[in-house]
Design an enzyme around this catalytic site. Structure first.
Site, PDB file in Angstrom:
ATOM      1  N   ARG A   1      27.479  58.479  87.929  1.00 30.25           N
ATOM      2  CA  ARG A   1      26.582  57.869  86.945  1.00 30.25           C
ATOM      3  C   ARG A   1      25.193  57.637  87.546  1.00 30.25           C
ATOM      4  NH1 ARG A   1      25.398  52.747  84.660  1.00 30.25           N
ATOM      5  NH2 ARG A   1      25.303  52.787  82.383  1.00 30.25           N
TER       6      ARG A   1
ATOM      7  N   ASP B   1      24.487  48.649  67.070  1.00 31.55           N
ATOM      8  CA  ASP B   1      25.650  47.767  67.177  1.00 31.55           C
ATOM      9  C   ASP B   1      25.582  46.666  66.117  1.00 31.55           C
ATOM     10  OD1 ASP B   1      26.540  48.643  70.197  1.00 31.55           O
ATOM     11  OD2 ASP B   1      24.372  48.448  70.006  1.00 31.55           O
TER      12      ASP B   1
ATOM     13  N   ARG C   1      26.457  48.092  62.761  1.00 35.31           N
ATOM     14  CA  ARG C   1      27.917  48.232  62.673  1.00 35.31           C
ATOM     15  C   ARG C   1      28.580  46.872  62.435  1.00 35.31           C
ATOM     16  NH1 ARG C   1      28.018  52.085  68.031  1.00 35.31           N
ATOM     17  NH2 ARG C   1      27.908  54.112  66.978  1.00 35.31           N
TER      18      ARG C   1
ATOM     19  N   HIS D   1      23.438  47.434  75.199  1.00 33.91           N
ATOM     20  CA  HIS D   1      24.006  48.396  74.257  1.00 33.91           C
ATOM     21  C   HIS D   1      25.118  49.115  75.021  1.00 33.91           C
ATOM     22  CE1 HIS D   1      24.572  51.535  71.366  1.00 33.91           C
ATOM     23  NE2 HIS D   1      24.104  52.479  72.168  1.00 33.91           N
TER      24      HIS D   1
END
Length: 314
Positions: free
Chosen positions: A89, A149, A152, A176
């Protein structure tokens, strides 16, 4: 310099084109410029959109390069590189930081007055990166943060209570991502707090609310498992944010911002409700959090700080 009603999008992948389609279909801008390293792809997407003008109205869409962005009021960045097999990552973050370094230099030269909307994931990290790489003030660099978010969350609460989601006022804050924080203490339907209340015949049920939140938090994973990526709803989020900026609406939106001491947090970007207008982030509107929510925000900031370790900003 007067900034014109022109919007640029850097990156014509799934998210960039969903944003372009929403901006076009909703006539948020009169001129849309698409930029991609694959110039022919950008040209094809511009041509495809232009063929819908007779159904939508006159919106000019063209492929361009960095000098063409000089008159943009807002520039949306969805560009980024994908993770390679076996790549960590951190390695991916550093490659995306290199991409953002090039973008920042070009935009500081050709479009220094534009407001930048960052939508590339991880959006909080890359908003922080762009604020370090660009010479423009940080309030003019806005990450989409937890707007999706929150959308949603409101949609799920609206479904639970049987009301229009636009009548729900509730936020997801923080990262997020997996450490995002639902703000139950200020969640309301039609001005009535949902906590320990009966609304439209539905009693407050803490376990049901937790299941609802987990569905919100895991929504992206669920969608990706089915279609391979998410793009439609974030495209709508981007076009809404751009409209708020261009029309100087002063809307309060949960966007990724440097908290600058709010809730005792600094050194990262994460989502806090902010007043958004023509000049970007005009002020933070930090709701009063209960102790559990405040700890959630602190934990979220810690997660983001750990992610920033090793990112090569210099």
């Amino acid at each position: 310099m007067t900034r014109l009603n022109t919007v640029g999008i850097i990156g014509t992948g799934n998210v960039g084109i969903a944003a372009a389609y929403s901006l076009f279909q909703r006539q948020v801008t009169s001129r849309l410029i698409l930029l991609d390293r694959d110039r022919r792809r950008a040209e094809g997407e511009a041509m495809d959109l232009m063929h819908g003008q007779s159904l939508v109205g006159r919106v000019s869409v063209l492929a361009g390069d960095y000098p063409d962005l000089s008159e943009c009021g807002v520039i949306v960045i969805t560009a980024g590189v994908s993770q390679k097999p076996g790549e960590s990552r951190l390695e991916l973050l550093n490659r995306n930081t290199a991409v953002f370094r090039e973008i920042a230099a070009q935009l500081d030269h050709h479009a220094p007055e534009a407001i930048l909307v960052i939508a590339t994931n991880p959006v909080d990290i890359l908003t922080h990166v762009m604020q370090h790489l660009s010479r423009r003030p940080p309030e003019r660099i806005i990450g989409t943060g937890t707007m999706l978010d929150t959308s949603r969350f409101r949609a799920a609460l609206g479904d639970h209570y049987g009301v229009d989601p636009r009548s729900v006022h509730a936020y997801i804050m923080g990262e997020h991502g997996d450490s995002e924080v639902p703000i139950w203490s200020t969640a309301k339907v039609g001005g009535l707090s949902i906590h320990q209340q009966t609304i439209n015949g539905r009693d407050f049920d803490a376990q049901a609310m937790q299941r609802l939140f987990l569905g919100v938090k895991n929504a992206a994973y669920d969608i990706i498992a089915r279609k391979g990526y998410t793009n439609t709803a974030i495209g709508l989020v981007i076009s809404h944010l751009v409209r708020v900026i261009l029309e100087d609406q002063k809307s309060v939106l949960p966007v990724s911002v440097n908290p600058d001491g709010t809730y005792g947090l600094q050194g990262v970007c994460l989502s806090i409700p902010c007043i958004i207008g023509r000049d970007g982030i005009e002020a933070q509107v930090a709701p009063l959090l209960n102790p559990e929510e405040l700890k959630g925000m602190q934990d979220s900031a810690d997660v983001l700080r750990r992610s920033l370790q090793g990112v090569q900003l210099a």
